[in-house]
Design an enzyme around this catalytic site. Structure first.
Site, PDB file in Angstrom:
ATOM      1  N   ASP A 189     -12.309   6.071  27.941  1.00  0.00           N
ATOM      2  CA  ASP A 189     -11.554   5.747  29.160  1.00  0.00           C
ATOM      3  C   ASP A 189     -10.172   6.372  29.171  1.00  0.00           C
ATOM      4  O   ASP A 189      -9.481   6.313  30.179  1.00  0.00           O
ATOM      5  CB  ASP A 189     -11.366   4.226  29.274  1.00  0.00           C
ATOM      6  CG  ASP A 189     -12.680   3.498  29.355  1.00  0.00           C
ATOM      7  OD1 ASP A 189     -13.568   4.000  30.055  1.00  0.00           O
ATOM      8  OD2 ASP A 189     -12.813   2.444  28.708  1.00  0.00           O
ATOM      9  N   ASP A 226     -13.844  -0.413  33.889  1.00  0.00           N
ATOM     10  CA  ASP A 226     -14.865   0.097  32.984  1.00  0.00           C
ATOM     11  C   ASP A 226     -15.839  -1.059  32.741  1.00  0.00           C
ATOM     12  O   ASP A 226     -15.466  -2.214  32.861  1.00  0.00           O
ATOM     13  CB  ASP A 226     -14.161   0.514  31.679  1.00  0.00           C
ATOM     14  CG  ASP A 226     -15.144   0.840  30.587  1.00  0.00           C
ATOM     15  OD1 ASP A 226     -16.096   1.570  30.887  1.00  0.00           O
ATOM     16  OD2 ASP A 226     -14.954   0.362  29.453  1.00  0.00           O
ATOM     17  N   CYS A 241       0.841  -1.201   0.000  1.00  0.00           N
ATOM     18  CA  CYS A 241       0.000   0.000   0.000  1.00  0.00           C
ATOM     19  C   CYS A 241       0.877   1.254   0.000  1.00  0.00           C
ATOM     20  O   CYS A 241       0.591   2.223  -0.689  1.00  0.00           O
ATOM     21  CB  CYS A 241      -0.891   0.035   1.226  1.00  0.00           C
ATOM     22  SG  CYS A 241      -2.065  -1.304   1.326  1.00  0.00           S
TER      23      CYS A 241
END
Lengths: 822, 82
Positions: free
Chosen positions: A717, A525, A121
């Site tokens: 977070d 979390d 790429c």
């Protein structure tokens, strides 16, 4: 980066099971019926979309089709075609912010290229840019996909360059290298040069030292000894003063702030060994220690360099957040639309949002309605519906409609901006950890320095012999410095880290083990950390018999987590599922999907969506509901809920049993937070928290005197992660979350958090044992040195013996047993 | 073995090593090591085509410089008819 790739491939395999046909351009695999088929001579070409087809033909017409040989089996993102915001690249505000003008009138910009998966790429992008008229320089970094492009503004415009990149299926957005990158690159280069010199010096000194030691035992003429000494001296000097400069600088800053730190110890130890060795060389008495001078500097320097590297990585991801935010917004003044740069927005301006646009300024909706993706702020994947009078936050994404809102904050105080600046701050300084790590060595070095000074003055006053006193003073420092403390901590943590890495727990820095062992509070979390973050079907009810293929085809048209959950459930329970060609597919965000198959109307969605079709469904449940109806007849009902990660409850119980307080911080609402908390046994919950509020909670815990470990996975977070003493990120989490974190869990199991705790506590015990031992060694060796009994042979032997002891004790960490979770 | 032989051996070998070190330092300074993956990945595609590309870019630059010079020249020679 690796984690992201892994995640990506994982997702691919799930969504597109093998045995399908690969797209000729992007290599993604699809069912034959949905692909565009084309005959080219005797070859059949398959494309998944118009975008890929376009890129393929463009490349072959440009003679760049060797790209596909280079690509191999790598899978690309399908080439999407979008070209709606090109004009923004030629605006004045954009130019002032991102483009630098060279003296000779050339323009330069730094871009991040999106969609690069492999080196082929990079090759393609560079090649295409080189062929573009007016582009004078285009270099793309293989590691972080950042590009530097220099072009002639008289010949080509930036929008045209961006269009070229987009035309081959990639996307580019600018970033400002002056913010962080330039500095990060400079430090990295600086360290690199210093390490090169250090490694060169110490490796050469080593082989000279071998001759030296051989001569020591077998006898060597003083003349040869002199030659070797001088050679070592010449090699050690640049290592100490050039490579070791960072330690002298650190020691100087420490001195100015009245802190004795690790730098002081390294600098004073190395310098005194160096001075002593010069003395020994000139007077031809005793042994030289140039080899240990070079070794100390080299090892500690390499350790420091690793820290610099991880900071650099964090900078890269930060740039990509900032780069993807718009620099201009559409403002409505006197019923006229104009593009205004975000810095010039004042309170009360009316801003228009189009579908797919990112919000950069906080405000209140004044007209229109639509759904917003707030996942980057709250971590919740479900879109939020907003109408007049509702607040919209910067960082969220407008999904489906045009609406207008009034700015209630300016650009610099808007949420997104404050998140980014907080992150920048946390990357550049992380003071608490360093203070903890330096505390022990600080005391130690001051004590040794004091003893050396006392020994020197004592011998001078009593014996009256300055020379003898000096040798004794220096030998105290030499015998104490290199091995005792130098090896005790790093050796144990090195073993700890490598065991952790084998179990899929990556500690980014050795000192984190120590900090984690001392921590007494774990903040978790909810979504993505305790739970999977992907809703799955927990209950089904079939009201009428129906063709599962219909529902499967319907939910496959949507990327919504709920649709994916249903699709996964159907795939699990049915062997042969077929995607049927549906017509008139309409997705109403936050509500449902509608479509038709052979004149039959299919609808699937939540309760309120059913009500719009006159189907009465009303019920209360803590789970998410999905209904499916054919021709306005309700046929099935699904209850979905986010499932807990495997072993979450056990892990949390065991962590609590260690005496660690466990709390849950979540952006989700109280009800679902309570449910999850009860299941895993957490009693302390803080729900409905915004990203900064999570961070404030961490600060509050700090004020209470806790050492906080935080585990999370989303962009929401990250500030909290950056603020906590140890941040644990899930391997599939957001890129930023991973880069600000200190520990990454590759297998994403909550059990790994427990293992990380145990391992760090065991390692810390080994560190303490090592320190205790080296202290004991010093208690015996230093007084001997003070009394003047230490001759070089004894010093060399005792040094290597003590190091061996430390190494042996550290390896004992490997005996730590884990429950095997194969 | 006399002292001078030892001295010569150490001196010459260290000097040769130092030459290598200087080359490396120069490489760092000119940014050749800024991109770790380029070492490994870019070598796959290294062929004469890249050389041609590099020449092409160089020529583009030269062409532009020449054009600018010419324009400057024109401006210098431009005399307002007064």
């Amino acid at each position: 980066m690796m984690a992201v790739l892994k995640h990506w491939f994982h997702k691919l395999n799930k969504e597109f099971p093998l045995a399908n046909i690969a797209c000729t351009h992007c290599n993604l695999e699809f069912d034959e019926s949905v692909m565009i088929i084309e005959d080219e001579g005797d070859k059949k070409l398959f494309f998944c979309c118009k975008g890929c087809q376009g890129v393929y033909h463009l490349l072959s017409s440009e003679g760049l089709d060797t790209f596909y040989d280079k690509l191999g089996d790598t899978k690309l993102q399908p080439a999407s075609q979008k070209s709606d915001d090109l004009e923004k690249f030629d605006l004045e505000g954009f130019k002032n912010k991102y483009i630098t003008t060279h003296e000779d009138g050339l323009y330069e910009i730094n871009l991040i290229i999106e969609g690069i998966h492999c080196s082929a790429c990079v090759w393609l992008n560079e090649k295409v840019l080189h062929k573009t008229e007016g582009v004078l320089e285009a270099t793309i970094n293989y590691t972080n996909n950042k590009a530097k492009i220099v072009w002639d503004p008289d010949e080509i415009q930036l929008s045209k360059i961006i269009e070229t990149i987009r035309s081959i299926g990639y996307n580019a957005y600018p970033y400002d290298p002056k913010l962080q990158e330039e500095r990060a690159v400079k430090t990295r280069k600086d360290y690199y040069s210093r390490i090169l010199v250090a490694v060169f010096g110490s490796m050469n000194i080593m082989w000279i030292a071998i001759a030296h030691y051989a001569g020591y035992f077998s006898g060597m003429k003083q003349e040869f000894k002199d030659i070797l000494n001088v050679a070592e001296f010449i090699l050690a000097t640049p290592v100490l003063f050039y490579s070791g400069w960072v330690f002298f600088r650190g020691a100087y800053y420490g001195y100015k702030n009245n802190i004795v730190n690790m730098d002081t110890l390294v600098a004073s130890g190395a310098l005194s060994a160096y001075i002593y060795s010069i003395y020994a060389m000139v007077t031809q008495r005793g042994e030289v220690y140039f080899d240990s001078v070079a070794m100390i500097i080299t090892f500690v320097l390499v350790g420091k360099y690793l820290e610099v590297l991880s900071k650099k990585h964090a900078v890269d991801t930060l740039d990509s957040i900032m780069g993807s935010t718009p620099t201009e917004v559409t403002v409505i003044t006197n019923k006229e639309k104009s593009l205004i740069s975000i810095e010039n927005i004042t309170l009360g301006d009316t801003i228009e949002l189009k579908p797919g646009e990112k919000v950069v300024i906080d405000g209140i909706v004044t007209s229109g309605q639509g759904s917003f993706d707030e996942s980057s702020l709250t971590g919740e994947s479900e879109p939020v519906y907003k109408q007049e009078g509702d607040n919209i936050l910067s960082g969220s994404l407008c999904l489906d409609s045009v609406l207008r809102y009034e700015a209630t904050k300016d650009a610099s105080s808007s949420l997104l901006h404050s998140i980014v600046s907080l992150l920048e701050e946390s990357i550049t300084k992380k003071p608490r950890i360093e203070q903890l790590a330096d505390a022990v060595s600080g005391y130690f070095s001051s004590i040794i320095l004091a003893i050396a000074l006392v020994a020197f003055t004592g011998w001078w006053f009593i014996g009256g012999d300055f020379e003898h006193a000096l040798i004794i003073g220096i030998s105290v420092i030499v015998i104490a410095c290199p091995c005792a403390l130098g090896l005790a901590t790093p050796m144990a943590t090195l073993v700890g880290i490598s065991i952790a890495a084998k179990r899929g727990i990556l500690f980014k820095e050795a000192t984190f083990l120590e900090t984690m062992a001392k921590s007494d509070l774990l903040a978790l979390d909810k979504t993505g950390t305790i739970t999977e973050g992907k809703p799955s079907v927990v209950h089904t009810q079939t009201l009428q018999k129906y063709d599962h293929n219909l529902l499967y085809s319907l939910v496959s048209t949507s990327n919504h987590p709920i649709s994916k959950g249903i699709a996964a459930y159907l795939k699990q329970n049915n062997e042969l599922l077929q995607e049927l060609p549906l017509e008139d597919i309409k997705t109403i965000q936050a509500k449902g999907i509608q479509s038709s198959y052979q004149e039959k109307k299919l609808i699937g969605g939540n309760a309120s969506y059913m009500q719009t079709f006159g189907l009465s469904v009303e019920e209360q449940t803590e789970n998410t509901l999905f209904y499916f109806a054919i021709e306005d007849q309700l046929v099935a009902r699904f209850e979905l809920s986010d499932t807990l990660r495997e072993g979450a409850a056990e892990a949390i119980k065991e962590i609590q049993a260690m005496g660690t307080r466990v709390v849950m911080l979540t952006g989700d609402h109280e009800q679902s937070a309570q449910k999850v908390a009860q299941e895993v046994g957490i009693t302390e919950i803080y729900a409905k928290l915004l990203p900064q509020e999570k961070a404030t909670m961490i600060d509050k815990f700090h004020e209470e005197g806790h050492i906080v470990v935080m585990a999370g996975d989303g962009i929401n977070d990250t500030i909290a992660l950056a603020k906590s003493d140890i941040a644990i990120a899930m391997g599939n989490g957001a890129d930023v979350a991973i880069s600000v974190s200190d520990v990454v869990l590759m297998d994403e199991k909550p059990g790994s958090i427990y293992e990380a705790y145990r391992l760090s506590k065991r390692t810390f015990r080994a560190v303490k044992e090592n320190l205790g031992f080296s202290l004991l060694y010093n208690v015996i060796a230093v007084p001997l040195a003070v009394m003047g009994f230490v001759n070089p042979l004894v010093a060399a032997l005792s040094m290597s013996l003590s190091s061996l002891m430390v190494v042996g004790n550290s390896i004992r960490i490997k005996t730590l047993k884990f429950k095997d979770r194969s | 073995m006399s002292e001078s032989v030892v001295m010569l051996m150490i001196g010459v070998s260290t000097f040769l090593g130092a030459l290598g070190l200087i080359a490396l330092l120069w490489g760092v300074k000119t940014g050749q090591f800024d991109d770790q993956s380029k070492f490994i990945d870019a070598t796959h595609f290294d062929n004469e085509e890249d050389l041609r590309d590099a020449v092409m870019m160089e020529e583009k630059r030269k062409a532009r410089l020449k054009k600018r010079e010419e324009e400057k020249e024109k401006k210098k020679n431009y005399m307002p008819a007064d």
